[in-house]
Scaffold this motif. Structure first.
Motif, short mmCIF file in Angstrom:
data_model
loop_
_atom_site.label_atom_id
_atom_site.label_comp_id
_atom_site.label_asym_id
_atom_site.label_seq_id
_atom_site.Cartn_x
_atom_site.Cartn_y
_atom_site.Cartn_z
N VAL A 34 0.77 -1.21 0.00
CA VAL A 34 -0.09 0.17 -0.20
C VAL A 34 0.85 1.30 -0.08
O VAL A 34 1.94 1.31 0.82
CB VAL A 34 -1.00 0.04 1.14
CG1 VAL A 34 -1.67 1.43 1.21
CG2 VAL A 34 -2.05 -1.03 1.25
N SER A 35 0.55 2.23 -0.85
CA SER A 35 1.49 3.30 -0.88
C SER A 35 0.37 4.57 -0.21
O SER A 35 -0.49 5.00 -0.33
CB SER A 35 1.28 3.85 -2.26
OG SER A 35 1.98 5.20 -2.30
N PHE A 36 1.09 4.62 1.24
CA PHE A 36 0.38 5.69 2.12
C PHE A 36 0.43 6.90 1.68
O PHE A 36 -0.51 7.98 1.98
CB PHE A 36 0.87 5.33 3.55
CG PHE A 36 0.45 4.01 3.96
CD1 PHE A 36 -0.90 3.75 4.31
CD2 PHE A 36 1.24 2.97 4.08
CE1 PHE A 36 -1.22 2.56 5.00
CE2 PHE A 36 0.89 1.61 4.49
CZ PHE A 36 -0.47 1.44 5.00
N ALA A 37 1.64 7.42 0.90
CA ALA A 37 1.62 8.56 0.46
C ALA A 37 0.73 9.09 -0.60
O ALA A 37 0.15 10.03 -0.65
CB ALA A 37 3.28 8.69 -0.40
N ARG A 38 0.47 7.88 -1.58
CA ARG A 38 -0.41 8.23 -2.67
C ARG A 38 -1.81 8.26 -1.89
O ARG A 38 -2.77 9.08 -2.49
CB ARG A 38 -0.40 7.40 -3.73
CG ARG A 38 0.85 7.27 -4.77
CD ARG A 38 1.22 6.11 -5.44
NE ARG A 38 -0.05 5.73 -6.20
CZ ARG A 38 -0.17 4.44 -6.90
NH1 ARG A 38 0.76 3.85 -6.64
NH2 ARG A 38 -1.22 4.27 -7.60
N LEU A 39 -2.16 7.38 -0.87
CA LEU A 39 -3.45 7.41 -0.31
C LEU A 39 -3.69 8.83 0.37
O LEU A 39 -4.79 9.38 0.45
CB LEU A 39 -3.46 6.36 0.80
CG LEU A 39 -4.67 6.06 1.67
CD1 LEU A 39 -5.75 5.86 0.59
CD2 LEU A 39 -4.51 4.98 2.48
N ALA A 40 -2.68 9.26 1.12
CA ALA A 40 -2.82 10.61 1.62
C ALA A 40 -3.21 11.65 0.71
O ALA A 40 -4.25 12.59 0.82
CB ALA A 40 -1.38 11.10 2.38
N GLU A 41 -2.55 11.76 -0.59
CA GLU A 41 -3.12 12.55 -1.76
C GLU A 41 -4.39 12.27 -2.24
O GLU A 41 -5.24 13.32 -2.23
CB GLU A 41 -2.13 12.48 -2.77
CG GLU A 41 -0.85 13.04 -2.39
CD GLU A 41 0.39 12.85 -3.51
OE1 GLU A 41 -0.27 12.24 -4.45
OE2 GLU A 41 1.27 13.21 -3.29
#
Length: 342
Positions: free
Chosen positions: A280-287
């Motif tokens: 899971v990409s949490f950086a992308r999820l944040a965006e």
């Protein structure tokens, strides 16, 4: 009798050398105490969860143990192995039901800890343990010192946070082994700067940071979570974005439920079931949740992301790609497997 808090009383007892060490554990209501003692250099606070051997030895060598406001539970006492019959135990608690349930105290005091400590300040004590205390202090400092070179990424993050966060920054954390590095190495400064899950519940860190930022809008608020715990309440990041609550969320992503995995490796090395997590990409999820996201895997990248997050006006996630082998402060997965084979 003057009225002071438990934390203030302990600090004053330390200064008068009536008490030398404070032992505690996340999850047993010691958070106000942390605020008071982390900024007092004469005090050694020792967390007995995930503690180095040298720290546990200090508790084992003590001839008298004063247990304040604790039930002496399984976690607090290292699976009921921390104290021995040869030690004198003074157990002080406002709830008498816990006396003798685990350890039979030599002296049980059914009282409010604040009142007991306030009265202890009136006792004249002639300490005779300075040499032992100095030696144990040295050992304690050795365990709490970050390595200058060859740091793993967890250690690098703690060093960067210590260097760049304001002294009054509020730190919250989720439950998990990643928090061991925070408890071992982060130098807390001002009071009222730490909030942790006293029940050990996962998913606590980031929502707690939102609450702290609402309570202290002028202070920097940072949450630390593992990927497993962060996913349990990640939807609240959208809440923070919608209400313009600029918290910083650090997510240590090792693609697993790390604490549970550690126990699997301790008991059944190599037999992994139910603890792996997806990519899971949490950086992308944040965006996607209207926040800002960074993904880092070096100390320099983390520091650059942290400095940008400190200036941001929206919630920011810093996803730290952590090495899965670094399962705790004290051991790697390879260490656990090798120990089991031997």
């Amino acid at each position: 009798m003057r009225h002071i808090t438990v934390a203030q009383a302990i600090v004053e007892c330390f200064k008068q050398e009536q008490i030398r060490y404070v032992f505690g554990v996340p999850g047993e209501s010691y958070l106000p105490l942390l605020d008071a003692i982390y900024d007092e250099p004469s005090i050694e606070f020792i967390s007995v969860r995930q503690s180095p051997k040298a720290v546990i030895e200090t508790a084992e060598q003590a001839d008298v143990v004063m247990a304040l406001g604790t039930r002496l539970s399984e976690v607090t006492t290292q699976d009921y192995r921390l104290l021995s019959p040869n030690q004198t135990l003074i157990h002080i608690d406002i709830d008498s039901d816990g006396f003798g349930k685990v350890y039979a105290p030599d002296l049980a005091v059914w009282a409010d800890c604040q009142e007991v400590l306030s009265r202890l300040l009136d006792l004249a004590v002639r300490p005779s343990w300075q040499e032992w205390a100095a030696e144990r202090r040295k050992r304690y400092e050795q365990t709490a010192r970050l390595p200058v070179e060859h740091r793993n990424l967890y250690e690098a993050v703690m060093a960067s946070l210590a260097r760049h966060l304001p002294k009054n920054a509020v730190i919250t954390n989720d439950a998990g082994n990643f928090a061991g590095w925070l408890h071992a190495f982060f130098p807390f400064g001002d009071g009222h700067t730490y909030i942790g899950p006293t029940s050990g519940a996962m998913g606590y860190g980031m929502p707690a940071a939102i609450g702290a930022k609402l309570a202290f809008p002028d202070r920097t608020v940072v949450s630390l979570s593992g990927d497993g715990g962060f996913m349990m309440t990640v939807q609240e990041l959208e809440t923070a974005a919608r209400y313009d609550i600029p918290i910083i969320s650090i997510v240590f992503n090792n693609h697993m439920y790390g604490t549970i995995r550690m126990h699997q490796e301790l008991q059944f090395p190599g037999r992994v079931i139910g603890t792996d997590l997806g990519r899971v990409s949490f950086a992308r999820l944040a965006e996607c949740l209207n926040g800002r996201g960074f993904q880092v895997q070096t100390e320099q990248q983390f520091t650059e992301a942290l400095l940008l997050a400190l200036e941001a006006k929206k919630p920011t996630v810093i996803e730290v790609l952590a090495d899965p082998d670094h399962i705790s402060v004290a051991a790697t997965i390879q260490d656990l497997r090798a120990k089991r084979k031997s």
